[in-house]
Design an enzyme around this catalytic site. Sequence first.
Site, PDB file in Angstrom:
ATOM      1  N   HIS A 160       0.907  -1.254  -0.182  1.00 53.07           N
ATOM      2  CA  HIS A 160       0.022   0.086   0.026  1.00 53.07           C
ATOM      3  C   HIS A 160       0.806   1.289  -0.159  1.00 53.07           C
ATOM      4  CE1 HIS A 160      -3.493  -2.436   0.562  1.00 53.07           C
ATOM      5  NE2 HIS A 160      -3.107  -2.881   1.714  1.00 53.07           N
ATOM      6  N   ASP A 196      -2.690 -10.543  -2.028  1.00 54.32           N
ATOM      7  CA  ASP A 196      -3.045 -10.154  -0.836  1.00 54.32           C
ATOM      8  C   ASP A 196      -4.613  -9.926  -0.937  1.00 54.32           C
ATOM      9  OD1 ASP A 196      -2.068  -8.610   1.919  1.00 54.32           O
ATOM     10  OD2 ASP A 196      -3.548  -7.595   1.106  1.00 54.32           O
ATOM     11  N   HIS A 198      -6.284  -7.346  -0.122  1.00 55.94           N
ATOM     12  CA  HIS A 198      -6.321  -6.097  -0.641  1.00 55.94           C
ATOM     13  C   HIS A 198      -5.800  -5.477  -2.002  1.00 55.94           C
ATOM     14  CE1 HIS A 198      -6.453  -6.233   3.935  1.00 55.94           C
ATOM     15  NE2 HIS A 198      -7.768  -5.397   3.893  1.00 55.94           N
ATOM     16  N   ASP A 285      -4.248 -12.861   3.926  1.00 56.86           N
ATOM     17  CA  ASP A 285      -5.535 -12.401   4.311  1.00 56.86           C
ATOM     18  C   ASP A 285      -6.768 -12.723   3.551  1.00 56.86           C
ATOM     19  OD1 ASP A 285      -4.547 -10.778   2.625  1.00 56.86           O
ATOM     20  OD2 ASP A 285      -4.644  -8.918   3.927  1.00 56.86           O
TER      21      ASP A 285
HETATM   22  C1  SP5 Z   1      -1.022  -4.983   3.708  1.00 61.51           C
HETATM   23  C2  SP5 Z   1      -2.429  -5.393   4.296  1.00 61.51           C
HETATM   24  O1  SP5 Z   1      -3.067  -6.020   4.238  1.00 61.51           O
HETATM   25  N1  SP5 Z   1      -2.939  -3.964   4.677  1.00 61.51           N
HETATM   26  C3  SP5 Z   1      -4.370  -3.978   4.989  1.00 61.51           C
HETATM   27  C4  SP5 Z   1      -4.897  -2.738   5.592  1.00 61.51           C
HETATM   28  C5  SP5 Z   1      -6.301  -2.829   5.783  1.00 61.51           C
HETATM   29  N2  SP5 Z   1      -6.893  -2.144   6.401  1.00 61.51           N
HETATM   30  C6  SP5 Z   1      -8.471  -2.349   6.583  1.00 61.51           C
HETATM   31  C7  SP5 Z   1      -9.023  -1.313   7.119  1.00 61.51           C
HETATM   32  C8  SP5 Z   1     -10.512  -1.731   6.948  1.00 61.51           C
HETATM   33  C9  SP5 Z   1     -10.986  -2.610   7.941  1.00 61.51           C
HETATM   34  N3  SP5 Z   1     -12.631  -2.696   8.060  1.00 61.51           N
HETATM   35  C10 SP5 Z   1     -13.056  -3.598   9.034  1.00 61.51           C
HETATM   36  C11 SP5 Z   1     -14.145  -3.278   9.253  1.00 61.51           C
HETATM   37  C12 SP5 Z   1     -14.698  -4.253  10.495  1.00 61.51           C
HETATM   38  N4  SP5 Z   1     -15.881  -3.825  11.166  1.00 61.51           N
HETATM   39 ZN    ZN Z   2      -4.193  -7.096   2.940  1.00 62.15          ZN
END
Ligand code: SP5
Ligand code: ZN
Length: 342
Positions: A160, A196, A198, A285
């Site tokens: 990211h 990944d 994301h 993930d």
């Molecule tokens: C490297 C990597 O996997 N970075 C991931 C960053 C993810 N951030 C997630 C943020 C949003 C999560 N929302 C969860 C809501 C649960 N109620």
């Molecule tokens: Zn991720």
Amino acid sequence: MQIVYSSAHKAHFGQSELMDGVFHPSFECPERAELILSTLKDNELGDVIDPKDFGIVPILRVHNPSYADFMRNAWERWTAEGNSFDMLPLVSPGRSSVSGREPSALAAQAGWFSTDMLTPITSGSWDAAYHSAQVALTAQELVSNGEQAAYALCRPPGHHAGAAYSGGFCYLNNAAIAAEALRATGASRITILDIDYHHGNGTQDIFFERSDVQFVSLHADPSWEFPFYLGFEDETGAGPGEGYNLNYPLPKGTDWAAWSEPFEAACNAVDQYGPDVLLVSLGVDTFGGDPLSTFRLESSDFRKIGERLKRLNRRTIFIQEGGYAVGDIGKNVFNVLAAFEG
Ligand code: SP5
Ligand code: ZN
């Protein structure tokens, strides 16, 4: 295969990720790397080696010098201003309120050089991010010197992070830094295959106008999932990079049956491009038990990923990205790598 690991990651331990309006303990925690390491050791995947120190030059092939300076000095400046808790941005430059002039105040830079409030800077963050990049570079050197594959146990992760921003738990883009190092040592075509959960928005951003680094990513559809603003199917590259960026945004609840089909297409696109070296941005993930994921891959599915990657028959560098189900993260990573080894 050899495992490159640095204990410097332990010094990066954010106390605070802002999620759902609440500060809570970081998902991106030191246990992640420690549990991967102990599982790979217990199962004798390969020797564990320390990274070499290649210095700042390979980092600056990817990252803007003023961003690197900011990252290196941020904690010292933050504490000099009387703070002691994690540094997080309080403001961010809105799209219509930017003059283009790089700000100089710390509070302004904190928002300027980041994309979210998930990515705290703590006392050990720069050192950990620097060594995470060196871990990737050491794995890259192993493969450049003739190893068929290597595993970089990077923490913090990298995909990211862009040339001048942190975000999504990432500070330096380890995969991009390894890709540039490969180019500098004579490889002419590199693929970064990002699996990944994301989208790897930083990696895409860095190589969007390049044809020498192909970026292929399978991920949760950014219309509803982080990082939200990038990762759509119609982002195919620009200028000389047109056609070298490939996104597969996938629906909520994607399981192996639904994931493996675009994965096969992604692998075929890699074959067609024919890279000298394959970099895998290895996030686990996508696992069903992951607290940040809606996908439903099972531990045994990670073996199938490793088997398919092996059939690509390329020199391969695995770069650790995400994965937050700490009880299963080691097994899931091991399953990919062990199946790749065959
Ligand atoms: C490297 C990597 O996997 N970075 C991931 C960053 C993810 N951030 C997630 C943020 C949003 C999560 N929302 C969860 C809501 C649960 N109620
Ligand atoms: Zn991720």
